[in-house]
Design an enzyme around this catalytic site. Structure first.
Site, mmCIF file in Angstrom:
data_model
loop_
_atom_site.group_PDB
_atom_site.id
_atom_site.type_symbol
_atom_site.label_atom_id
_atom_site.label_comp_id
_atom_site.label_asym_id
_atom_site.label_seq_id
_atom_site.Cartn_x
_atom_site.Cartn_y
_atom_site.Cartn_z
ATOM 1 N N LYS A 164 0.869 -1.190 0.000
ATOM 2 C CA LYS A 164 0.000 0.000 0.000
ATOM 3 C C LYS A 164 0.896 1.226 0.000
ATOM 4 O O LYS A 164 1.792 1.340 0.844
ATOM 5 C CB LYS A 164 -0.899 0.041 1.228
ATOM 6 C CG LYS A 164 -1.919 1.186 1.164
ATOM 7 C CD LYS A 164 -3.063 0.854 0.240
ATOM 8 C CE LYS A 164 -4.006 2.022 -0.021
ATOM 9 N NZ LYS A 164 -3.457 2.967 -1.031
ATOM 10 N N ASP A 204 0.158 10.852 -4.427
ATOM 11 C CA ASP A 204 1.320 11.447 -3.748
ATOM 12 C C ASP A 204 1.632 12.709 -4.559
ATOM 13 O O ASP A 204 0.726 13.251 -5.205
ATOM 14 C CB ASP A 204 2.503 10.449 -3.711
ATOM 15 C CG ASP A 204 3.597 10.885 -2.744
ATOM 16 O OD1 ASP A 204 3.521 10.521 -1.551
ATOM 17 O OD2 ASP A 204 4.542 11.577 -3.182
ATOM 18 N N LYS A 220 5.457 1.636 -2.941
ATOM 19 C CA LYS A 220 5.399 2.989 -3.522
ATOM 20 C C LYS A 220 5.719 2.877 -5.004
ATOM 21 O O LYS A 220 6.381 1.928 -5.452
ATOM 22 C CB LYS A 220 6.435 3.900 -2.854
ATOM 23 C CG LYS A 220 6.075 5.366 -2.867
ATOM 24 C CD LYS A 220 5.042 5.703 -1.805
ATOM 25 C CE LYS A 220 4.809 7.191 -1.688
ATOM 26 N NZ LYS A 220 4.158 7.529 -0.404
HETATM 27 N N1 NDP Z 1 -0.968 12.775 -0.755
HETATM 28 C C1 NDP Z 1 -0.893 11.978 0.301
HETATM 29 O O1 NDP Z 1 -1.833 11.218 0.591
HETATM 30 C C2 NDP Z 1 0.342 11.986 1.146
HETATM 31 C C3 NDP Z 1 1.464 12.740 0.789
HETATM 32 N N2 NDP Z 1 2.567 12.736 1.604
HETATM 33 C C4 NDP Z 1 3.757 13.526 1.287
HETATM 34 O O2 NDP Z 1 3.413 14.917 1.430
HETATM 35 C C5 NDP Z 1 4.238 15.699 0.560
HETATM 36 C C6 NDP Z 1 3.338 16.552 -0.336
HETATM 37 O O3 NDP Z 1 2.521 15.688 -1.082
HETATM 38 P P1 NDP Z 1 1.124 16.169 -1.716
HETATM 39 O O4 NDP Z 1 0.613 17.346 -0.985
HETATM 40 O O5 NDP Z 1 0.249 14.966 -1.853
HETATM 41 O O6 NDP Z 1 1.586 16.596 -3.193
HETATM 42 P P2 NDP Z 1 1.039 17.745 -4.142
HETATM 43 O O7 NDP Z 1 1.550 17.430 -5.501
HETATM 44 O O8 NDP Z 1 -0.408 17.943 -3.931
HETATM 45 O O9 NDP Z 1 1.777 19.040 -3.573
HETATM 46 C C7 NDP Z 1 3.183 19.042 -3.456
HETATM 47 C C8 NDP Z 1 3.581 20.426 -2.978
HETATM 48 O O10 NDP Z 1 4.964 20.418 -2.658
HETATM 49 C C9 NDP Z 1 5.658 21.247 -3.569
HETATM 50 N N3 NDP Z 1 6.883 20.582 -4.016
HETATM 51 C C10 NDP Z 1 6.980 19.349 -4.555
HETATM 52 N N4 NDP Z 1 8.268 19.090 -4.856
HETATM 53 C C11 NDP Z 1 8.977 20.201 -4.509
HETATM 54 C C12 NDP Z 1 10.341 20.567 -4.580
HETATM 55 N N5 NDP Z 1 11.252 19.704 -5.061
HETATM 56 N N6 NDP Z 1 10.699 21.787 -4.126
HETATM 57 C C13 NDP Z 1 9.771 22.635 -3.607
HETATM 58 N N7 NDP Z 1 8.450 22.357 -3.529
HETATM 59 C C14 NDP Z 1 8.078 21.146 -3.959
HETATM 60 C C15 NDP Z 1 4.730 21.441 -4.761
HETATM 61 O O11 NDP Z 1 5.056 22.646 -5.426
HETATM 62 P P3 NDP Z 1 4.954 22.667 -7.057
HETATM 63 O O12 NDP Z 1 3.496 22.579 -7.366
HETATM 64 O O13 NDP Z 1 5.578 23.965 -7.445
HETATM 65 O O14 NDP Z 1 5.735 21.474 -7.547
HETATM 66 C C16 NDP Z 1 3.378 21.470 -4.076
HETATM 67 O O15 NDP Z 1 3.124 22.719 -3.490
HETATM 68 C C17 NDP Z 1 5.123 14.697 -0.187
HETATM 69 O O16 NDP Z 1 6.338 14.523 0.522
HETATM 70 C C18 NDP Z 1 4.310 13.402 -0.108
HETATM 71 O O17 NDP Z 1 5.152 12.268 -0.259
HETATM 72 C C19 NDP Z 1 2.607 12.021 2.801
HETATM 73 C C20 NDP Z 1 1.521 11.265 3.173
HETATM 74 C C21 NDP Z 1 0.326 11.180 2.366
HETATM 75 N N1 2IT Z 2 1.275 9.111 -0.437
HETATM 76 C C1 2IT Z 2 0.886 8.553 0.604
HETATM 77 C C2 2IT Z 2 -0.523 7.980 0.720
HETATM 78 C C3 2IT Z 2 -0.463 6.532 0.373
HETATM 79 C C4 2IT Z 2 -1.820 5.878 0.314
HETATM 80 O O1 2IT Z 2 -2.845 6.511 0.632
HETATM 81 O O2 2IT Z 2 -1.832 4.671 -0.028
HETATM 82 C C5 2IT Z 2 1.851 8.364 1.731
HETATM 83 O O3 2IT Z 2 1.474 7.750 2.777
HETATM 84 O O4 2IT Z 2 3.014 8.820 1.594
#
Ligand code: NDP
Ligand code: 2IT
Length: 451
Positions: free
Chosen positions: A93, A169, A129
């Site tokens: 997952k 993600d 992943k």
């Molecule tokens: N979605 C989920 O369910 C989960 C996500 N995460 C983690 O949370 C974080 C954000 O994910 P999520 O909100 O889903 O992703 P999104 O794509 O929705 O948003 C990512 C955000 O981070 C910025 N960003 C990404 N890469 C970079 C970089 N190299 N430098 C600066 N800014 C950056 C993006 O800016 P820009 O648009 O300019 O690229 C955007 O604002 C990640 O680390 C992800 O692995 C953790 C748990 C669950």
């Molecule tokens: N991107 C996620 C969500 C993974 C998921 O909901 O299976 C994370 O836990 O980093």
């Protein structure tokens, strides 16, 4: 740098040798191994049958070509990945990341973190992943669709609700999940709702999944604050990123009386001393898919934009920092600045956003530090709740799902807190999370024999 126990050091050396040129994966493994010395001292049987070596080696790594046609009729090529890391707790997952920085080392760090994160939820999900070096930015809906269809055409043979269940993600939201699900259904001729999570509400998605990661990090961070006799009310908060995790972190923090004064994207960051206007941020990010600088231009009074390279969001003084963008975004230098400005708690919404030096700086300064594998587990936990709803062909209310999420995050916090105490590192949520997650994975692996 903290030392790895002599009994575990050879394992780390072998991980580095076998996975050359993958620094983020090495970093994720090192942090866990640094915590496990305390465990093997009490439970030397965990050293038997190369159990820890087996946890550090993915069960399966799948890499594939993704050809697709852009709007000009040109054929584009990207590379796709799925690392099926560990299935001791249940089907693999974990999310899919579409970002030009993606490579196998990035996916392996994310998949390794996911093993322990998913175990901490107490739900039956293993760690995996995937993703691609495809950059969705600036692409039309048609190009995104054709990429997702080609990606799934290769990946579908490895997926299933009892085998491997991807989600979103970075760069993968409801739009992408919809195209991926549609292609999976077309290829398999099965309506297998549980094969993907983060689905839209009209075809099996769960209420509260969109909000879950941000809400969950806020619950976890609030629990840390409450152990110190305080709360979010009246606190000044900085949240990096402005995507799914960041937006719903801001929403929940503001509901607890916190004032979020800054957020960012890869073009820079904005500061709004009046507190982020969430409706405006959602309009810019979720509707227009715009850049964060537009916020300052549209908001005017009290708001300003700092371009990437001209300053760090972590220069902005705050009581609580919630990094929610990407890995290693918060450095040792940033941590020193935050400590000097009086930060009291850090809740990681992103995966591995703080460097090891930043973590050490926070912990040495007595800052309450919640690592991503614990603090951001709300997303995957709610994904597992989506799977439960799909399996029972039921749909829960937002309130029911959010209540389950809040309980899971409280349980994760308490498990990390108590485990840290038990293993002689009171208040160290990194050690607590790594040990609690490890034990939940190690026990079924021992029961299964050498596989
Ligand atoms: N979605 C989920 O369910 C989960 C996500 N995460 C983690 O949370 C974080 C954000 O994910 P999520 O909100 O889903 O992703 P999104 O794509 O929705 O948003 C990512 C955000 O981070 C910025 N960003 C990404 N890469 C970079 C970089 N190299 N430098 C600066 N800014 C950056 C993006 O800016 P820009 O648009 O300019 O690229 C955007 O604002 C990640 O680390 C992800 O692995 C953790 C748990 C669950
Ligand atoms: N991107 C996620 C969500 C993974 C998921 O909901 O299976 C994370 O836990 O980093």
């Amino acid at each position: 740098m903290p030392q790895i126990d002599d009994k575990l050091a050879p394992i780390y050396e072998e991980v580095v040798r076998r996975n050359a040129g993958e620094p983020e994966f090495h970093q994720a493994v090192r942090e866990v191994l640094e915590s496990l010395g305390r465990v093997v001292a009490k439970r030397p049987d965990y050293l038997e049958d190369a159990l820890i070596e087996r946890i550090c080696e993915p069960e399966r790594q799948i890499i594939f070509r993704v050809p697709w046609t852009d709007d000009k009729g040109r054929v584009q090529i990207n590379r796709g990945f799925r690392v099926q890391f560990n299935s001791a707790m249940g089907p693999y997952k974990g999310g899919l990341r579409f970002h030009p920085s993606v490579n196998v080392g990035i996916i392996k760090f994310l998949g390794f973190e996911q093993i322990f994160k998913n175990a901490l939820t107490g739900l039956p999900i293993g760690g995996g992943k995937g993703g691609s070096d495809f950059d969705p930015k600036g692409r039309s809906d048609g190009e995104i669709m054709r990429f997702c269809q080609s990606f799934m055409t290769e990946l579908y043979r490895h997926l299933g609700e009892y085998t491997d269940v991807p989600a979103g993600d970075i760069g993968v939201g409801a739009r992408e999940i919809g195209y991926l699900f549609g292609q999976y259904k077309r290829l398999t001729n099965r309506y297998e709702a549980g094969v993907l999570t983060g689905k839209g509400l009209f075809y099996g998605g769960s209420l509260a999944r969109t909000e879950a990661t941000g809400y969950g990090n806020t619950y976890f961070t609030r629990a840390m604050l409450q152990t110190g006799g305080t709360d979010f009310d009246g606190k000044r908060v900085v949240v990096s990123g402005s995507g799914n995790v960041a937006i719903y972190t801001i929403e929940k923090v503001e509901s607890y009386g916190g004032k979020v004064v800054a957020c960012s994207d890869s073009s820079g960051y904005i500061v709004d001393e009046n507190g982020i206007d969430l409706d405006l941020l959602k309009e810019i990010k979720e509707v227009r898919r715009g850049r964060i600088g537009e916020y300052a231009r549209l908001k005017g009074e009290g708001a300003y934009f700092v371009k990437s390279g001209e300053g760090s969001i972590w220069d902005v003084a705050c009581d609580v920092a919630m990094p929610s963008a990407t890995q290693n975004e918060l450095t040792g230098k940033d941590a020193k600045k935050l400590v000097a400005n009086g930060v009291i708690a850090v809740g990681e919404g992103a995966n591995m956003p703080s460097t090891p030096e930043a973590i050490r700086t926070f912990q040495q300064a007595g800052v309450k530090f919640g690592p991503g594998k614990a603090a951001n587990a709300g997303g995957v936990a709610t994904s597992a709740l989506e799977m439960q709803q799909n399996a029972s062909r039921d749909s829960w209310t937002f309130e029911q799902t959010e209540a389950r999420l809040a309980t899971i995050m409280r349980d994760i916090h308490d498990s990390c807190y108590e485990t840290a105490e038990e293993f002689g590192a009171p208040g160290d949520y990194v050690i607590g999370a790594n040990i609690a997650g490890f034990i939940r994975v190690a026990e079924p692996m021992r029961a299964f024999g050498v596989i």
